[in-house]
Design a protein around this motif. Sequence first.
Motif, mmCIF file in Angstrom:
data_model
loop_
_atom_site.group_PDB
_atom_site.id
_atom_site.type_symbol
_atom_site.label_atom_id
_atom_site.label_comp_id
_atom_site.label_asym_id
_atom_site.label_seq_id
_atom_site.Cartn_x
_atom_site.Cartn_y
_atom_site.Cartn_z
ATOM 1 N N LYS A 16 38.940 44.080 60.191
ATOM 2 C CA LYS A 16 39.277 44.893 59.018
ATOM 3 C C LYS A 16 39.644 46.318 59.420
ATOM 4 C CE LYS A 16 37.373 46.371 54.541
ATOM 5 N NZ LYS A 16 36.200 46.325 53.647
ATOM 6 N N MET A 17 38.862 46.903 60.347
ATOM 7 C CA MET A 17 39.147 48.272 60.807
ATOM 8 C C MET A 17 40.464 48.316 61.592
ATOM 9 S SD MET A 17 35.343 49.516 62.032
ATOM 10 C CE MET A 17 35.913 51.110 62.599
ATOM 11 N N ALA A 18 40.731 47.280 62.391
ATOM 12 C CA ALA A 18 41.965 47.229 63.183
ATOM 13 C C ALA A 18 43.192 47.174 62.292
ATOM 14 C CB ALA A 18 41.926 46.016 64.120
ATOM 15 N N ILE A 19 43.120 46.368 61.239
ATOM 16 C CA ILE A 19 44.249 46.277 60.300
ATOM 17 C C ILE A 19 44.487 47.623 59.626
ATOM 18 C CG2 ILE A 19 44.960 45.254 58.112
ATOM 19 C CD1 ILE A 19 43.634 42.645 59.040
ATOM 20 N N SER A 20 43.410 48.325 59.308
ATOM 21 C CA SER A 20 43.527 49.651 58.684
ATOM 22 C C SER A 20 44.161 50.650 59.644
ATOM 23 C CB SER A 20 42.148 50.133 58.242
ATOM 24 O OG SER A 20 42.220 51.448 57.754
ATOM 25 N N HIS A 21 43.712 50.640 60.927
ATOM 26 C CA HIS A 21 44.255 51.571 61.923
ATOM 27 C C HIS A 21 45.745 51.327 62.148
ATOM 28 C CE1 HIS A 21 40.546 53.459 62.825
ATOM 29 N NE2 HIS A 21 40.000 52.449 63.488
ATOM 30 N N SER A 22 46.155 50.059 62.211
ATOM 31 C CA SER A 22 47.531 49.724 62.564
ATOM 32 C C SER A 22 48.485 49.836 61.380
ATOM 33 C CB SER A 22 47.603 48.297 63.119
ATOM 34 O OG SER A 22 47.253 47.351 62.112
ATOM 35 N N GLY A 23 47.980 49.662 60.166
ATOM 36 C CA GLY A 23 48.842 49.669 58.981
ATOM 37 C C GLY A 23 49.729 48.451 58.893
ATOM 38 N N ILE A 24 49.376 47.397 59.636
ATOM 39 C CA ILE A 24 50.228 46.204 59.688
ATOM 40 C C ILE A 24 50.361 45.515 58.340
ATOM 41 C CG2 ILE A 24 48.335 44.631 60.332
ATOM 42 C CD1 ILE A 24 50.345 43.235 62.200
ATOM 43 N N ASP A 25 49.344 45.635 57.462
ATOM 44 C CA ASP A 25 49.394 44.945 56.167
ATOM 45 C C ASP A 25 50.478 45.512 55.253
ATOM 46 O OD1 ASP A 25 47.886 47.267 56.233
ATOM 47 O OD2 ASP A 25 46.718 46.724 54.454
ATOM 48 N N HIS A 26 50.989 46.743 55.561
ATOM 49 C CA HIS A 26 52.063 47.328 54.759
ATOM 50 C C HIS A 26 53.440 46.836 55.212
ATOM 51 C CE1 HIS A 26 49.172 49.891 52.848
ATOM 52 N NE2 HIS A 26 48.838 50.483 53.998
ATOM 53 N N HIS A 27 53.498 46.200 56.389
ATOM 54 C CA HIS A 27 54.788 45.802 56.965
ATOM 55 C C HIS A 27 54.947 44.284 57.079
ATOM 56 C CE1 HIS A 27 55.520 49.987 58.004
ATOM 57 N NE2 HIS A 27 54.287 50.041 58.483
ATOM 58 N N THR A 28 53.934 43.509 56.713
ATOM 59 C CA THR A 28 54.013 42.056 56.828
ATOM 60 C C THR A 28 53.566 41.402 55.519
ATOM 61 O OG1 THR A 28 51.748 41.972 57.715
ATOM 62 C CG2 THR A 28 53.548 42.103 59.315
ATOM 63 N N ASN A 60 31.205 49.299 70.796
ATOM 64 C CA ASN A 60 31.597 50.561 70.156
ATOM 65 C C ASN A 60 32.722 50.196 69.189
ATOM 66 O OD1 ASN A 60 33.156 53.023 69.641
ATOM 67 N ND2 ASN A 60 31.835 53.966 71.174
ATOM 68 N N LYS A 61 32.391 50.059 67.910
ATOM 69 C CA LYS A 61 33.352 49.473 66.972
ATOM 70 C C LYS A 61 34.585 50.362 66.754
ATOM 71 C CE LYS A 61 30.943 50.995 62.717
ATOM 72 N NZ LYS A 61 30.267 50.510 61.488
ATOM 73 N N GLN A 62 34.426 51.693 66.924
ATOM 74 C CA GLN A 62 35.571 52.579 66.743
ATOM 75 C C GLN A 62 36.624 52.304 67.807
ATOM 76 O OE1 GLN A 62 35.711 54.542 64.114
ATOM 77 N NE2 GLN A 62 37.726 55.373 64.549
ATOM 78 N N HIS A 63 36.163 52.248 69.085
ATOM 79 C CA HIS A 63 37.106 51.997 70.179
ATOM 80 C C HIS A 63 37.624 50.566 70.131
ATOM 81 C CE1 HIS A 63 36.948 55.797 72.214
ATOM 82 N NE2 HIS A 63 35.627 55.768 72.344
ATOM 83 N N ALA A 64 36.751 49.604 69.856
ATOM 84 C CA ALA A 64 37.171 48.204 69.826
ATOM 85 C C ALA A 64 38.232 47.971 68.754
ATOM 86 C CB ALA A 64 35.959 47.308 69.569
ATOM 87 N N SER A 65 38.042 48.544 67.569
ATOM 88 C CA SER A 65 39.011 48.354 66.484
ATOM 89 C C SER A 65 40.331 49.063 66.774
ATOM 90 C CB SER A 65 38.420 48.854 65.161
ATOM 91 O OG SER A 65 38.126 50.236 65.223
ATOM 92 N N ARG A 66 40.290 50.196 67.481
ATOM 93 C CA ARG A 66 41.524 50.913 67.817
ATOM 94 C C ARG A 66 42.359 50.107 68.827
ATOM 95 N NH1 ARG A 66 42.378 55.957 66.000
ATOM 96 N NH2 ARG A 66 40.630 57.106 65.065
ATOM 97 N N ILE A 67 41.683 49.467 69.794
ATOM 98 C CA ILE A 67 42.413 48.648 70.765
ATOM 99 C C ILE A 67 43.086 47.478 70.059
ATOM 100 C CG2 ILE A 67 42.160 47.124 72.772
ATOM 101 C CD1 ILE A 67 39.848 48.939 73.686
ATOM 102 N N LEU A 68 42.316 46.766 69.215
ATOM 103 C CA LEU A 68 42.890 45.634 68.481
ATOM 104 C C LEU A 68 44.004 46.115 67.548
ATOM 105 C CD1 LEU A 68 42.837 42.634 67.917
ATOM 106 C CD2 LEU A 68 41.014 43.023 66.240
ATOM 107 N N GLY A 69 43.822 47.288 66.939
ATOM 108 C CA GLY A 69 44.859 47.861 66.073
ATOM 109 C C GLY A 69 46.129 48.182 66.841
ATOM 110 N N GLN A 70 45.978 48.661 68.100
ATOM 111 C CA GLN A 70 47.142 48.939 68.939
ATOM 112 C C GLN A 70 47.933 47.656 69.220
ATOM 113 O OE1 GLN A 70 48.254 52.067 70.373
ATOM 114 N NE2 GLN A 70 50.026 50.748 70.689
ATOM 115 N N LEU A 71 47.226 46.557 69.499
ATOM 116 C CA LEU A 71 47.898 45.279 69.759
ATOM 117 C C LEU A 71 48.635 44.790 68.516
ATOM 118 C CD1 LEU A 71 45.132 43.435 71.852
ATOM 119 C CD2 LEU A 71 47.076 44.768 72.674
ATOM 120 N N LEU A 72 48.013 44.937 67.341
ATOM 121 C CA LEU A 72 48.669 44.547 66.101
ATOM 122 C C LEU A 72 49.896 45.426 65.808
ATOM 123 C CD1 LEU A 72 45.528 43.927 63.853
ATOM 124 C CD2 LEU A 72 47.080 42.180 64.748
ATOM 125 N N GLU A 73 49.749 46.717 66.073
ATOM 126 C CA GLU A 73 50.859 47.649 65.849
ATOM 127 C C GLU A 73 52.047 47.307 66.743
ATOM 128 O OE1 GLU A 73 51.754 52.412 66.414
ATOM 129 O OE2 GLU A 73 49.694 51.748 66.003
#
Length: 615
Positions: free
Chosen positions: A471-483, A510-523
Amino acid sequence: MRRILSVINLLIGCLILYAQPIENKNATSIEKESEARWQQMVSLKNNSQTQKLADEANAQMEWFRKNNQWENYYRTWQLKANTLSALGKLQLSLQETQQMLSDAQKRNNKLGRAMAYKQIGVIYLNMKQTEPAVEALKHYAELMKDDDDISSLSNIFYRIAKAYDYDKQFDKELQVANDWYKFLIKKVGKRRTDEVRECYNSCYQARAAAYIGLKKFEDAKLSLDTAGHHAHIINKPLSLHHYYKMQARYFQAKGDANQALLYTDSVKMITDEKDDHTDEIRAQSLMQLGQEAEAASIYQRLYHEKDSVFGRETRQHLDELNTLFQVDELKTEQQHTKFLYTIVASSSIVLALLVLLIFGWRTAIRLKKINDKLRIANEKAKVSSKMKSEFIRNISHEIRTPLNIVSGFTQVLTSTDMDLPKSEKRDIQERVTESTDRIIKLVDRMLMLSDVNSETEIEREDHTDVKTIIKMAISHSGIDHHTRPGNKTSAVTLQILNDDSTNAVTMLTNKQHASRILGQLLENACKFTHEGSITLKTEFTNHVIRFIVEDTGIGIPAEEAEHIFEEFVQLDEFADGTGAGLTISRSVALRMGGKLWLDTSYKQGARFIFELLRG
């Protein structure tokens, strides 16, 4: 005949005796004229006659060159380059600096190289690049350490203090100012010529700037009063210009906008030389007084000037010049080493032939190593210059103006007193806010990139589950606005193939760092997938959890599987971004005890696997 020969000898003797004083007289006359011409240039500078100085410099340099007055030749050349920079002609200033360096290298002139280092430091200061500015000025200081010119030596302290002031490192600025004061006391004591007073005036103003930044206004006032005493005794436009500008800065920082505006008016009355810092102080004071329209006009002019000055071509030219300095240092080292070996060889002539052969062999080996070092350094410099240029090009695409200009526009355009239609005002506000968020995100990445080679372990103190990380990764990446399904017009579908039991799997991370990495991959998947699907799924064992991101995009060649994780690498040079996202992500993953890699067996696009420890 004897009498004739005696007379001839007497005449010859008189001519010899007479010729020597004439030669000395001519040499003395040239030196006096050289000094007078140099003082004329200094006077133009002190009286803020910038354009006249730029026009006069070439003629004076030609005279210095013809009469072998190389010290004043290179000082005038640096003054010319600095004047062009002050007039906003940054490209011309860079070209003059490069020509000065080349000329000084050709003549093997230490002062000329020192002046080139000084000017590159000044240009970096104008671009508010603190670290390279300080580095260049330190090179200048090293070359000038044996000089007796108090103004030149004092100018080194002034430039370094100014660099720290630009970077808001006020403690360091105060330390430099205090060291500067100790230097002046030791060097000139209580001697009070105009030259010495100018040095003390600048020193006290540097102190005042540091105290203003540290909010120590009483100390700032004492320093300003002392600086003002010297400035009014000197009574030259340049001295008063800097003093009044510092007074304006002092009152603006204290919140007395009216006094600040009065001092900016005083600056404009003394000289019409362009000064962005004074204009920024004036705009900020106008904002405090609620005069947003006039402030907006100043910010708009600064916006366009900054956008022009800090373009990609200028910064690339500057980086190339900086690379030349680094290569010049290695060439100087090589010349010094060769000279050393020549002396040793000369003193060893008396040794036996065998000793000479051994010595010659060792010399050849060492020279080969130095040549190899120079060759490798040149190759690295070329690669570094290209990568820096690409990086600056990408940064220029992401961020076009300094944050303080954007901030100033934000205040102006969101003011309720602005006479703008609400729809236009709302649209501009949204754009400025979006740009600011983009800048902040980019700065965050740059800060993380500076720590990319660190081996310090990142603490894992968050008890969380798979669903929260996703959920945090999707928020960081903003992918839900483009798909789809979030964006019904998109040609790309986001699929999350996890059941409830998988979403509930827990981990210590560390959920902040973990979600940012996953968000980067989604982005990244969203950026390079124009149609088809992006799939996110999770696998786990007793020890690890794997997040797998697949897409049907353009894919990545197997041979580039490791290359893409290097700094600033972009396989598509026309794509948005800085090329730092994957580098940062892998570094952070490793520091959390995890892994990140490209699965080269997947052929329908790209598949990245991000692995984390569960406990």
